[in-house]
Structures are given as C-alpha cells and as structure tokens.
Design an enzyme around this catalytic site. Sequence first.
Site, PDB file in Angstrom:
ATOM      1  N   LYS A   1      11.760  12.568  -4.642  1.00  0.00           N
ATOM      2  CA  LYS A   1      12.210  13.438  -5.213  1.00  0.00           C
ATOM      3  C   LYS A   1      10.628  13.482  -4.783  1.00  0.00           C
ATOM      4  O   LYS A   1      10.756  15.079  -4.226  1.00  0.00           O
ATOM      5  CB  LYS A   1      11.920  13.506  -6.843  1.00  0.00           C
ATOM      6  CG  LYS A   1       9.782  12.984  -7.448  1.00  0.00           C
ATOM      7  CD  LYS A   1      10.176  13.532  -8.798  1.00  0.00           C
ATOM      8  CE  LYS A   1       9.034  12.181  -9.824  1.00  0.00           C
ATOM      9  NZ  LYS A   1       8.161  12.216  -9.648  1.00  0.00           N
TER      10      LYS A   1
ATOM     11  N   LYS B   1      14.385   3.946  -1.182  1.00  0.00           N
ATOM     12  CA  LYS B   1      14.469   4.626  -2.478  1.00  0.00           C
ATOM     13  C   LYS B   1      14.833   6.068  -2.098  1.00  0.00           C
ATOM     14  O   LYS B   1      13.856   6.305  -2.154  1.00  0.00           O
ATOM     15  CB  LYS B   1      13.783   3.806  -3.292  1.00  0.00           C
ATOM     16  CG  LYS B   1      12.360   5.104  -4.172  1.00  0.00           C
ATOM     17  CD  LYS B   1      11.739   4.104  -5.436  1.00  0.00           C
ATOM     18  CE  LYS B   1      10.409   5.973  -5.206  1.00  0.00           C
ATOM     19  NZ  LYS B   1      10.092   5.676  -6.681  1.00  0.00           N
TER      20      LYS B   1
ATOM     21  N   LYS C   1       1.939   4.540  -0.026  1.00  0.00           N
ATOM     22  CA  LYS C   1       1.921   5.507  -0.121  1.00  0.00           C
ATOM     23  C   LYS C   1       0.303   6.343   1.008  1.00  0.00           C
ATOM     24  O   LYS C   1       0.031   7.541   1.035  1.00  0.00           O
ATOM     25  CB  LYS C   1       1.634   6.184  -2.025  1.00  0.00           C
ATOM     26  CG  LYS C   1       2.432   6.195  -2.809  1.00  0.00           C
ATOM     27  CD  LYS C   1       2.937   7.579  -3.340  1.00  0.00           C
ATOM     28  CE  LYS C   1       4.534   7.663  -3.759  1.00  0.00           C
ATOM     29  NZ  LYS C   1       5.439   8.239  -4.821  1.00  0.00           N
TER      30      LYS C   1
HETATM   31  P1  ATP Z   1       7.420   9.989  -5.925  1.00  0.00           P
HETATM   32  O1  ATP Z   1       8.917  10.754  -5.052  1.00  0.00           O
HETATM   33  O2  ATP Z   1       6.922  11.248  -6.399  1.00  0.00           O
HETATM   34  O3  ATP Z   1       6.973   9.462  -6.081  1.00  0.00           O
HETATM   35  P2  ATP Z   1       9.752   8.712  -8.205  1.00  0.00           P
HETATM   36  O4  ATP Z   1      10.861  10.239  -8.028  1.00  0.00           O
HETATM   37  O5  ATP Z   1       9.646   7.786  -6.647  1.00  0.00           O
HETATM   38  O6  ATP Z   1       8.792   9.869  -7.524  1.00  0.00           O
HETATM   39  P3  ATP Z   1       8.676   8.431  -9.732  1.00  0.00           P
HETATM   40  O7  ATP Z   1       7.679   9.606 -10.711  1.00  0.00           O
HETATM   41  O8  ATP Z   1       7.514   7.400  -9.415  1.00  0.00           O
HETATM   42  O9  ATP Z   1       9.224   9.154  -9.288  1.00  0.00           O
HETATM   43  O10 ATP Z   1       8.792   7.435 -11.627  1.00  0.00           O
HETATM   44  C1  ATP Z   1       9.868   8.450 -12.325  1.00  0.00           C
HETATM   45  C2  ATP Z   1      10.463   6.991 -13.142  1.00  0.00           C
HETATM   46  O11 ATP Z   1      11.872   7.114 -12.371  1.00  0.00           O
HETATM   47  C3  ATP Z   1      10.326   5.712 -12.813  1.00  0.00           C
HETATM   48  O12 ATP Z   1      10.744   4.946 -13.967  1.00  0.00           O
HETATM   49  C4  ATP Z   1      10.840   5.201 -12.116  1.00  0.00           C
HETATM   50  O13 ATP Z   1      11.100   3.468 -11.793  1.00  0.00           O
HETATM   51  C5  ATP Z   1      12.570   5.815 -11.799  1.00  0.00           C
HETATM   52  N1  ATP Z   1      12.596   5.930 -10.655  1.00  0.00           N
HETATM   53  C6  ATP Z   1      12.605   6.842  -9.182  1.00  0.00           C
HETATM   54  N2  ATP Z   1      13.135   6.640  -7.966  1.00  0.00           N
HETATM   55  C7  ATP Z   1      14.027   5.882  -8.858  1.00  0.00           C
HETATM   56  C8  ATP Z   1      14.944   5.399  -7.901  1.00  0.00           C
HETATM   57  N3  ATP Z   1      15.155   5.775  -6.601  1.00  0.00           N
HETATM   58  N4  ATP Z   1      16.179   4.495  -8.747  1.00  0.00           N
HETATM   59  C9  ATP Z   1      16.211   3.655  -9.853  1.00  0.00           C
HETATM   60  N5  ATP Z   1      14.869   4.574 -10.593  1.00  0.00           N
HETATM   61  C10 ATP Z   1      13.754   5.634 -10.148  1.00  0.00           C
END
Ligand code: ATP
Length: 331
Positions: A199, A196, A114
């Site tokens: 969002k 990965k 980040k």
């Molecule tokens: P950002 O992109 O804003 O960092 P993010 O999509 O990584 O967000 P988080 O809020 O950080 O989402 O994660 C929320 C939950 O979703 C956590 O338990 C995280 O492990 C899970 N998660 C996020 N992205 C994935 C993914 N691509 N595959 C599986 N689990 C995920």
Amino acid sequence: MSDKPIIFSGIQPTGCSTLGNYLGALKNWVDLQNDYNCIFSVVDLHSITVRQDATALRKRCMDFLTQYLACGIDGEENIVFFQSHVSAHAELSWILNCFAYMGELNRMTQFKDKSAKHADNINAGLYTYPVLMAADILLYQTDLVPVGIDQKQHLELCRDIAIRFNGIYGDVFKIPEGYIPKEAARIMSLQDPTSKMSKSDPNVNGFISILDDPDTIKRKFKRAVTDSEGEIAFRDGKDGINNLLNIYSAVTGQSVEQSVNEFAGLGYGVLKERVAEAVIEELRPMQERYADLTKNKDYINKIYTEGAKRAGYMAAKTLRKVHRKLGYVDR
Ligand code: ATP
Ligand code: LTN
C-alpha cells in the site's frame, strides 16, 4: 467475552488498503469472526516509523477503522480500536525489548527491506517494530493471528520472545499460532509481480486500492505486467499470470487448478477482464457500506471508544501479571 479462542490482528494506517491487505488479512478476519473472540486494531503506533503528516494520518486512521467495519467486521461483537488508545502496547513493548536480541532483530527481512527503502531515516522504531507487534499479540493472550505470509517471520519472533519470557517467569503468555491463507497469502504487485503488492508503493498502478472504482480496477488489471508466452498456466517464471490466477482463486473461492482449467485455451485479455470483474463484484458491497458508514461518525466513534475500553481492560490484566513477575511494586 465468551470463552472462544482469541484472535488479534492489525493493519498499519499507511497508504490506502490494497487488494493484498483485503485478501491476505481483512477477508479472513471477517470469515473467522464468528468462531473467535476477535480484537482488530488500527496499529497507528507502528505507522510512525515513516514520517507522517498529522492531519493526513488522523484522517487515514479513521478511514482504516471504517474500512474494517465496511468489510463486514462486527464492531460490537468484536473489539475494534486504535492501538494508540491503549497505552499498555507501548509499555509492554519496552519490557519485551529487554527480552529480544539484536541478533534476532537484525535478521528481520522487513527491517532490511524498509531500511533500504528509507535509507535517510533508519530510526530505532523501524528496528524494534517487531517487538511492538509481539506486545500487541501477547497482551491479549492471543491464540491465533491471521496475517499474510510476509508477517510469518515477525510472528515467529513473537513466539520466541514469549517462550523465552515464560521460560524465566512461568506461564505468563499464551504462545500464539499464525493463520496464513494459502492462495492469498502473498498478492503481488501488478507492475512488478516479483514483489508484493504494497500500500505504500509510489506507483499506483502496482496495487488495487479497495476503494478503487470499477473503471480504475479494469484499467489497472488491463495494464498488469504478464509475459509473452500467451499460455494461461500456473508455474515458475510466470509471475504475472500466477498472480492473476491467485487473485481470481482467492476471490472466487475456487482452487488455482480449477481457475487454470476455466481459462484453458483463452487469452490473457480475457483473464484480465474476468479477474477485474470478479474483484469489482467482491469489493462492491464493501464500498457501498463504506460510503454509508462515513456518514455515521457517531457510530464509528462509539465503536472505537468502547473498543479501547474493552481492550484496555484485557491488556491491563496481562501487564499487571508481567509487572508482578518482573518484581515491580504493586500500584
Ligand atoms: P506497507 O506497504 O505500508 O508496508 P502493507 O501493504 O505491507 O503496508 P501492512 O500494514 O504491513 O500492509 O499489512 C497488513 C496485513 O496485510 C498483514 O497481515 C499483511 O500480511 C497483509 N498483507 C499486506 N500486503 C499483502 C499482500 N500483498 N498479500 C497478502 N497479504 C498482504
Ligand atoms: N506488522 C504488521 C501489522 C501488525 C500486526 C500486529 C499484525 C502490527 N501489529 C499484530 C498482526 C498482529 C504488518 O502487517 N505490517
């Protein structure tokens, strides 16, 4: 609350929830909710490590909480609330900061990623983010934390901090375990299957939003990056196909091996279509409930107000214990 073991988990209200969040986190929350006392938070304090527009954030927080319920989480049986409504999170976070080492925080890969992404705003919150997450978990004497594999390192840090604190002050915190699903632990971007699905990806074709309509879902899968081999197999180097097989398996509940057999001899086009269909069907009931719930603001309001009250009560108990151990004068 009954004496079932406790689950805590949260998602930060940034961007819009993706299929990664759904398969890696939300779906498991729903599956686990009957066997545990569950506490699910929209972790809005975490979200301001990146600048947010206030009006948009307020709406997004509501949308995320509504999505928790739409996915099937029972907000009356469980505790569903906004992190910022329980001030104990910020309070314990400060205390735990004094028990976390800079060397540990420097090693966090999410911080490194980040910081590279937001080079113009590497704020201290981004750095101490995992400590706030540890506070979230430890406040509730949590047994189990269902998350995707990207959060494993943060969870280990949380355990290390708790063990360190307990080592000095006695049995204050329960040491939590992670619950990381196998197939869906890491759903990858549809446009770059080596990173990965996230969002906050600026390329909307990289992720499926859980609120995407069927045509959008079909279009995004159709455009998913694969390879030029034309063989549906699960192995190293076939990141795009591996990802589609993982998604399909997570949604249908079958093993990756079964999915590979199902698609033996078929082309990538068919795989993409079937994955899209399976995802559309998986998300449909949730999307319908979501549409209904958004019309019922009073109900949503009741869930998070009650949730914060119950969470606040539990959190205050742990915080009081911590204060006593540290030597603060009773209020
Ligand atoms: P950002 O992109 O804003 O960092 P993010 O999509 O990584 O967000 P988080 O809020 O950080 O989402 O994660 C929320 C939950 O979703 C956590 O338990 C995280 O492990 C899970 N998660 C996020 N992205 C994935 C993914 N691509 N595959 C599986 N689990 C995920
Ligand atoms: N850091 C997590 C979100 C999060 C969380 C938590 C998850 C904040 N606090 C406590 C589980 C338990 C993430 O997924 N980015």
